[in-house]
Design a protein around this motif. Structure first.
Motif, PDB file in Angstrom:
ATOM      1  N   HIS A   1     -54.178  20.443 -91.044  1.00  0.00           N
ATOM      2  CA  HIS A   1     -54.095  18.785 -89.146  1.00  0.00           C
ATOM      3  C   HIS A   1     -52.927  19.355 -88.065  1.00  0.00           C
ATOM      4  O   HIS A   1     -52.885  19.215 -87.682  1.00  0.00           O
ATOM      5  CB  HIS A   1     -53.546  17.866 -90.286  1.00  0.00           C
ATOM      6  N   SER A   2     -51.777  19.927 -89.355  1.00  0.00           N
ATOM      7  CA  SER A   2     -50.389  20.610 -88.422  1.00  0.00           C
ATOM      8  C   SER A   2     -49.194  20.823 -90.256  1.00  0.00           C
ATOM      9  O   SER A   2     -49.545  20.487 -91.213  1.00  0.00           O
ATOM     10  CB  SER A   2     -49.867  19.424 -88.375  1.00  0.00           C
TER      11      SER A   2
ATOM     12  N   SER B   1     -61.085   9.623 -92.815  1.00  0.00           N
ATOM     13  CA  SER B   1     -59.668   9.685 -92.093  1.00  0.00           C
ATOM     14  C   SER B   1     -58.520   9.423 -92.495  1.00  0.00           C
ATOM     15  O   SER B   1     -57.247  10.029 -92.352  1.00  0.00           O
ATOM     16  CB  SER B   1     -59.735   9.191 -90.491  1.00  0.00           C
TER      17      SER B   1
ATOM     18  N   GLY C   1     -56.868  13.354 -96.700  1.00  0.00           N
ATOM     19  CA  GLY C   1     -56.080  14.048 -97.023  1.00  0.00           C
ATOM     20  C   GLY C   1     -55.193  14.731 -97.913  1.00  0.00           C
ATOM     21  O   GLY C   1     -55.307  14.540 -99.310  1.00  0.00           O
TER      22      GLY C   1
ATOM     23  N   GLU D   1     -43.261  18.711 -85.838  1.00  0.00           N
ATOM     24  CA  GLU D   1     -44.371  19.726 -85.571  1.00  0.00           C
ATOM     25  C   GLU D   1     -44.497  21.271 -85.695  1.00  0.00           C
ATOM     26  O   GLU D   1     -43.026  21.607 -84.560  1.00  0.00           O
ATOM     27  CB  GLU D   1     -45.765  19.185 -85.264  1.00  0.00           C
TER      28      GLU D   1
ATOM     29  N   ASP E   1     -59.565  20.302 -93.541  1.00  0.00           N
ATOM     30  CA  ASP E   1     -59.386  20.488 -92.419  1.00  0.00           C
ATOM     31  C   ASP E   1     -57.737  20.549 -92.423  1.00  0.00           C
ATOM     32  O   ASP E   1     -57.365  19.115 -92.180  1.00  0.00           O
ATOM     33  CB  ASP E   1     -59.656  19.574 -90.842  1.00  0.00           C
TER      34      ASP E   1
ATOM     35  N   SER F   1     -51.667  11.357 -96.118  1.00  0.00           N
ATOM     36  CA  SER F   1     -51.423  10.325 -93.957  1.00  0.00           C
ATOM     37  C   SER F   1     -49.954  10.535 -93.228  1.00  0.00           C
ATOM     38  O   SER F   1     -49.367  10.754 -91.977  1.00  0.00           O
ATOM     39  CB  SER F   1     -52.316   9.751 -93.993  1.00  0.00           C
TER      40      SER F   1
ATOM     41  N   LYS G   1     -56.143  17.011 -93.167  1.00  0.00           N
ATOM     42  CA  LYS G   1     -57.298  15.749 -92.511  1.00  0.00           C
ATOM     43  C   LYS G   1     -58.609  16.091 -93.852  1.00  0.00           C
ATOM     44  O   LYS G   1     -59.547  16.985 -93.636  1.00  0.00           O
ATOM     45  CB  LYS G   1     -56.919  15.282 -91.584  1.00  0.00           C
TER      46      LYS G   1
ATOM     47  N   ARG H   1     -48.529  13.024 -91.394  1.00  0.00           N
ATOM     48  CA  ARG H   1     -49.448  13.801 -90.171  1.00  0.00           C
ATOM     49  C   ARG H   1     -48.045  13.630 -89.016  1.00  0.00           C
ATOM     50  O   ARG H   1     -48.078  14.305 -88.583  1.00  0.00           O
ATOM     51  CB  ARG H   1     -50.427  13.016 -90.204  1.00  0.00           C
TER      52      ARG H   1
END
Length: 261
Positions: free
Chosen positions: A251-252, A193, A196, A175, A249, A167, A188, A170
């Protein structure tokens, strides 16, 4: 009767050892009782493969032997530097495929994956690039430690997040919607939460994104008879991750000058 007795002895050996395998050999490790497993008369005797398939997946938390630590140091010392972090990561992927067997020995590929019983000293060493000093052997999630170590190795004066938490990436760097090879991909966890995955971006695929990272489920190979062998509980490899998966999923995508220096 002879086969039944032979299988009893084999079962005792199988149940007493976790086997860490590679293409050309195996390294057995004792894990428990050597008492034979009894197969009642009149009952079907399982095959050795069925016994192996029923075994749990053992994970390494005990300290490595000194000779394994020394070999791990030699492997790390042979790692490239002054290159991109992605190229550092590729060194360990090549290690896993056996590319350095001539240099480090026939079992060198094992040092790019998790071990049963004892902890892989190379993986434990990745945490040196983080502030997390007490990993549970090679069973503490090490994807972020691997990325941090690769960045640090690529250029000794540069560091990434210095955190063992995925995390932490993130919000690291910038980005981007147009990642290039060597950028970072962050995932993630759907239900937790704070968890990841993080890895290096290699390319895009029709069904997701291709990443090179550590602590990734092993690539499997097909065996005679149509079965598949899973050799470890985590390794350095390149594989496709879906943008929307069962547990993770997307994230970025993240980019930073240290990734391409």
């Amino acid at each position: 009767m002879q086969r039944r007795n032979w299988l009893k002895g084999m079962a005792a050996g199988v149940l007493a050892h976790a086997v860490l395998t590679r293409e050309s050999g195996a390294v057995p490790e004792q894990i428990g009782s050597t008492q034979p497993t009894e197969f009642p008369e009149g009952k079907r005797v399982p095959t050795v493969q069925e016994i192996l398939d029923s075994m749990p997946r053992f994970q390494g938390t005990k300290p490595a032997y000194m000779e394994e630590v020394e070999k791990g140091k030699a492997i790390v010392a042979g790692c490239v530097s002054g290159v991109s972090p992605l190229e550092v990561a590729q060194y360990f992927e090549q290690l896993r495929t056996g590319a350095f067997d001539d240099q480090f020995g026939a079992d060198s590929s094992l040092y790019a994956q998790e071990w049963p019983i004892r902890a892989n000293p190379v993986i434990v060493g990745f945490f040196d690039a983080t502030t997390y000093r007490t990993p549970a052997g090679d069973q503490t999630a090490w994807c972020a430690a691997f990325v941090n170590w690769c960045v640090s190795q690529a250029n000794k004066s540069n560091r990434a997040t210095a955190s063992a938490a995925s995390s932490s990436f993130r919000n690291w760097g910038t980005e981007t919607d147009t990642p290039v090879a060597g950028d970072i991909v962050v995932f993630k966890h759907k239900r937790e939460s704070d968890k990841g995955h993080v890895a290096f971006f290699v390319g895009k695929a029709a069904n997701g994104v291709v990443v090179l990272g550590g602590n990734q489920m092993p690539l499997t190979r097909r065996l005679p008879g149509g079965t598949y062998e899973v050799r470890n509980t985590g390794e350095v490899n390149t594989k496709v991750f879906p943008l929307v998966g069962k547990d993770l999923d997307f994230h970025s995508f993240r980019t930073h000058p240290v990734l391409h220096g």
